[in-house]
Enzyme design. Structure first.
Site, PDB file in Angstrom:
ATOM      1  N   GLY D 195       0.571  -1.185   0.027  1.00  0.00           N
ATOM      2  CA  GLY D 195      -0.148   0.171  -0.003  1.00  0.00           C
ATOM      3  C   GLY D 195       0.802   1.402  -0.048  1.00  0.00           C
ATOM      4  O   GLY D 195       1.865   1.316  -0.454  1.00  0.00           O
ATOM      5  N   LEU D 221      -3.719  -5.296  -5.140  1.00  0.00           N
ATOM      6  CA  LEU D 221      -2.726  -4.196  -4.941  1.00  0.00           C
ATOM      7  C   LEU D 221      -1.799  -4.910  -4.497  1.00  0.00           C
ATOM      8  O   LEU D 221      -1.385  -5.543  -3.373  1.00  0.00           O
ATOM      9  CB  LEU D 221      -3.369  -3.329  -4.089  1.00  0.00           C
ATOM     10  CG  LEU D 221      -2.521  -2.012  -3.741  1.00  0.00           C
ATOM     11  CD1 LEU D 221      -2.157  -1.320  -5.112  1.00  0.00           C
ATOM     12  CD2 LEU D 221      -3.165  -1.249  -2.787  1.00  0.00           C
ATOM     13  N   ASP D 222      -0.619  -4.927  -5.085  1.00  0.00           N
ATOM     14  CA  ASP D 222       0.757  -5.362  -4.689  1.00  0.00           C
ATOM     15  C   ASP D 222       0.747  -6.420  -4.485  1.00  0.00           C
ATOM     16  O   ASP D 222       1.753  -7.404  -3.759  1.00  0.00           O
ATOM     17  CB  ASP D 222       1.099  -4.474  -3.297  1.00  0.00           C
ATOM     18  CG  ASP D 222       1.221  -3.030  -3.427  1.00  0.00           C
ATOM     19  OD1 ASP D 222       1.199  -2.496  -4.592  1.00  0.00           O
ATOM     20  OD2 ASP D 222       1.080  -2.166  -2.566  1.00  0.00           O
ATOM     21  N   GLU D 223      -0.204  -7.552  -4.984  1.00  0.00           N
ATOM     22  CA  GLU D 223      -0.062  -9.050  -4.877  1.00  0.00           C
ATOM     23  C   GLU D 223       0.262  -9.792  -5.921  1.00  0.00           C
ATOM     24  O   GLU D 223       0.085 -10.949  -6.054  1.00  0.00           O
ATOM     25  CB  GLU D 223      -1.650  -9.361  -4.278  1.00  0.00           C
ATOM     26  CG  GLU D 223      -1.834  -8.780  -2.891  1.00  0.00           C
ATOM     27  CD  GLU D 223      -1.191  -9.623  -1.992  1.00  0.00           C
ATOM     28  OE1 GLU D 223      -0.630 -10.625  -1.928  1.00  0.00           O
ATOM     29  OE2 GLU D 223      -1.627  -9.115  -0.656  1.00  0.00           O
TER      30      GLU D 223
END
Lengths: 277, 277, 277, 277
Positions: D195, D221-223
Site C-alpha cells: 500500500g 494491490l501489490d499482490e
C-alpha cells in the site's frame, strides 16, 4: 543560520572530543552529527563534526588551534554544492548515472564540464546542457595530451576530477597537480585484477564474484586509497563480455556512492587508506 | 585499569557531548570509542561511550546526574561476560551455532543452561557440558508450562533469555517479567510473514528473497524492536522445505550478530525500535 | 527405485541433449532435474542429469558411449552420502560448522576422521564421536609430515579431503595423489591476497570488503579452480584481527556451501575453472 | 540464420525434454541455451529453449503440438527488440535509468512513449527524443483518467507497460486489458509494507533492511507475481526521507533487472508466481 563541517585529525591524546565539543558549545554551534575514530595502530584521531549556527570562522579556528596538539589538521568546510569535471572515454553508463543524479538532485553536485578523449559521449552530455570538450589523444604523446586536457580543466575551478571510465593512465605530474582530488572507478574488486582488462582477467581466473572499486588516484596504478567497493555474483554462464555488461550497474553504483561520500566531506585520506566518518 | 561502557539517553539539548566527555576527562577516563545519535523526529539523544581507566562509579554517576537534563537515563556497565539461558524446541542449527561460538570464544557469553520443550537437543547441549532441562509442555496449559520453565530459568540469574527457534508463543506475564531481556529469532524478514510457518507463506507468495529477523520479544507477536535482519535470494526451484533449509544459515547468522550487539551493550531500545551504537 | 546422477561432458555438437535424454527415456528413467551448459569459447558441453528409476548401469553407459562423441566423459554417480576427512590446524570455526552440519543433517556427509597438526581441536572433534589424529609436524620436514598424514588418511577411503583452515602448504606429490579431491577454504577473495596472512594484507591495503574462497587445491598456491566465494563489508574500524574475526562466518559459510555443491555432484572441473550445474 | 526462443509449459510427463529437443534437432535448429523446471508440487513442466537456425515456424509448432500433452502451451518468440510505454508520476530515477539504458543499449528495448499524470518528467523524456504525454488526472475520476491514458497507449502497440513509480492504483478493467503485460516497481520488499508510503511504514517499524519489488500487476494491490526483489541495509540514522532517497538505487536496479528478464523472455507466469528460466 549556516551548516558547516569541521574536519579534525591529529595525533590522539586524552580529552580531544571534550576539547573540540567544548569550543563548539562556547561558540553556540549546535552539533548535528558527530563521528570520531581513533586508529589505535598509528595513534591517530579523526573527527567529523557537522555544525549548525552562526559561524565566526576565524575565532573558531583560532580556538581550535590553541586547544589541539601540534601538527593537528582542522578544516571548516561549507556544506555548499561542490563542482566536478568528469573525464570519460566511450562508455556511457557511469557518466549517464552522474548526469541523471545531478539532474534529479540525488547527487549534490555541479557538473562543470565533461572532457572525453573521444566524442562518443558528446551527445549524451549536451542533452543535459553541460559543455563537452573533445580532446583527442590522436597524434599526441601522453604529456602533450594531458597538457591539452589540463587547459580545459583549468577553466572550471573544479573541486574534484571524476574519471568515469576514463581509459587512460595519468602521468605522475598530472596526479600530483590534483593530489587526492581525482576519483577513479576501477572495474574490479581491487587489489584483484589490477591493470588492463580486469573482466577478461576475472573470466580467465573463473571467479564467482566480480566487483568495482572507487578510489583516489595516486602515482601507483590502481593502488590509491579505496573509498568504496561492491560486488555482484557471476557464474560459468558469464563470458568476459557478459561480466563487463553485468558490471556496469555495480561500477556506476560504487562510483556514485563514493562521490556522495566525497562531496559531503565524509572522507579522510590517511596514508594509503580512507577513514569514512 | 578497567573497561566500562557508559550508556546515556535523554532529551536532546545543546552541549550534551561536551558535558559528558568533560566529565569523563575530569575523571581521567580515556574514551576508547564514542558513538552518539540524535533522533531528530523525537528530539532524543543517545550516546555510548567506551571508557578505560580507574573508575569511581558513584562520583562519576553523581557528576553525570548533575550535568544531564531531568529524566536522563545513564548506566555504567561492566564489559564482563554476560550470562544467557537458551530456550529451544527441536531445531539444532541456532543452538549449535551459539554453543560453538561460545566454545571458541567468538561470542563473549556464558551459556548458563538450555531449556527445551522437547529433549531432542539434550545430547547436543551436553556435548558442551552445559545443563539441559527438558520441560515438556505435554498435559500443561501455557501458564502452567511457563511456570515450570521459569522455575528452571530463575536458578541461573541470566542477563538475557535467547529463543533459539523456540516454537511457542509466550504469555504477556512471562514477557513482562523479562522486559527487553528476551531475544528471538524469527524465520522471516519481518514484518513480512508474521506468525506461523513463514517459509510456507513465503513459498506461496513466490518471493525471490527470504530472510530472518532477530528482535526483542514484546506482547505483540513478532512486533518487538528489531535488532538485526538479513536475507538470502531464492527462486522458483525452492520448495517451502528448501527455503527452510536454506534459511538455517541466515537465521543462525542473524541471531548470532544480534547477540553480539546485545552482549557488548551496543543496543538501545527506544519505543518500538533499536538504536545500535 | 533409485536416484543417480549422470554427469556428461564432451566436445559440443548438435543434438547432444536430445541424444542423452532419449537414452534416459528409453531406459524408463525419469529426469528429476536437468542442467546443461555450453562453453562457447571452448566449444565444450556439460550436462548434469538427476535420474530416478531402476538402473542398469552397464547398458545405460554403453548406450551413452555409442551416442556421444569421441573423448566424451560420462559418469553415473550414486546419490549416497560421501565420506570426507577433514584437515585442520588450530582454528575451530570451519571444523565446528562442518561437525554441526553433519550432526544435524544439513550437510549430507560422513566425517570419517579429522587430522590436525596440533591437538587443539581434538576435544571438539571427539565431542561428536569422530576420531581425531594428531600428526605433529614438529621435527619433520614437509615430505615426512605428509607421509605421516597420508598414512592416517589412507585408512579412511575418503571421497574428499577438506582443508578447514589447514595452515600448511601441500607438496605437489600430495596434491597429485588426490587430484581434484582436496577442497580448501582460503581466507580472502581470491585472487586478491594470495599467500600468507590475507587479513593483514587486506588491512594494509585498506579494502572495504573482505571475502573467502573455497577452491580445489592444485600445485599452484591459491590458484586452483574456484567453487564458491562470498564477501562481507568492512571499514576503517576493523583492525587486521577484527577482520579475521569477522571473516570467520564468511569462511565457514563459503566452505559449507562449496561442500554442499561438491557432495551433491554439482561441480565439473574444466581447465582451471568450475562449472556448477 | 535467426535466433528464436521456444517457451513450453504443460503438465509434466516422462520424456518431455527428449521429445522437444528431438523435434528441434530434426528441424536442424541448434540449442544455444536450454533451461527447464518441474514444479513438483503442481506437477507442471516449464522449458525455455533458445534456438539458432533457419525456422519453419508452422511445421515446428505443428510437430510440437503433436508431441506435447493436451493443454500444453508453446510459443515461439522472436528475439527482436520489444516496445514499451512507460507510465510515470513525478520521480525521475526509474524513468531516468530506463531512458539511459535504452540509450546506451544495456536494455534491449524501444521506449515508444512516456505517459505522466504530471508534466514533471516531460523535459527529461524529451532530452532522449521520446514523446511525452501529459494526461492529468485533475478533475477526472479514475475511470475517466484511465480512458484518456488508454487512448494514448493504444497508439503505440506496446508489448509491455512499465509503471516507473506511477503513483496511481489501476482499475480492474485496465489491468485485465493488459493481462500480465504491466510491470510495476513497488518501493518495499513485498509482502512487507503493502500500500501507500512504504518507506514511512518501514521507518515506523524500525526495520534494518529496506527493499524493492518488481512484479506484474494484477487486481490485488501489490499482490501480483513477483519478478525480482532486492534490498539494502538501513539503520537508526535513516529518517523515512533518507530511506526513500537510499531506496532509489535499489528501485531502479530491481526494475531494470526485471525488465531485462521480461524483455528477453525469461519469465513464465504460473498462478501467482513467476518461473525464471
Amino acid at each position: 543560520m549556516e551548516t558547516k563541517i569541521l574536519l579534525t585529525h591529529c595525533k590522539d591524546e586524552p580529552g580531544l572530543i571534550s576539547k573540540i565539543t567544548n569550543i563548539c558549545y562556547k561558540h553556540q554551534l549546535n552539533i548535528v552529527h558527530n563521528n570520531e575514530f581513533v586508529d589505535n595502530t598509528s595513534g591517530h584521531f579523526f573527527m567529523r563534526t557537522e555544525l549548525n549556527g552562526y559561524f565566526n570562522d576565524q575565532t573558531l579556528i583560532a580556538d581550535l588551534d590553541q586547544a589541539l596538539p601540534d601538527g593537528a589538521k582542522r578544516q571548516l568546510v561549507s556544506s555548499s554544492r561542490k563542482r566536478i569535471v568528469v573525464l570519460v572515454t566511450k562508455e556511457a553508463h557511469c557518466l549517464g548515472d552522474i548526469l541523471m543524479k545531478a539532474y534529479d538532485g540525488t547527487l549534490n553536485v555541479d557538473i562543470a564540464a565533461v572532457v572525453g578523449n573521444y566524442d562518443t559521449l558528446k551527445g549524451l552530455t549536451e542533452k543535459f546542457d553541460i559543455p563537452y570538450h573533445h580532446v583527442s589523444h590522436q597524434g599526441l604523446n601522453r604529456e602533450e595530451h594531458e597538457t591539452e586536457v589540463m587547459k580545459v580543466i583549468e577553466q572550471y575551478q573544479a573541486d574534484y576530477l571524476v574519471l568515469a571510465k576514463y581509459m587512460r593512465v595519468l602521468t605522475p605530474s598530472f596526479v600530483e597537480k590534483y593530489h587526492h582530488k581525482i576519483i577513479n572507478i576501477h572495474h574490479s574488486f581491487l587489489p584483484a585484477f589490477i591493470g588492463a582488462k580486469p573482466y577478461q582477467q576475472a573470466y580467465e581466473r573463473g571467479v564467482k564474484i566480480i566487483g568495482a572499486t572507487a578510489h583516489f588516484v595516486t602515482d601507483d596504478l590502481d593502488e590509491g586509497p579505496i573509498i568504496k567497493q561492491d560486488v555482484i555474483p557471476v557464474d560459468h554462464n558469464f563470458s568476459a563480455l557478459d561480466m563487463a555488461q553485468a558490471g556496469r550497474d555495480v561500477e556506476k553504483n560504487v562510483l556514485s556512492k563514493a562521490l556522495n561520500l566525497v562531496l559531503n566531506d565524509h572522507v579522510f585520506v590517511y596514508g594509503n587508506k580512507t577513514v569514512l566518518l
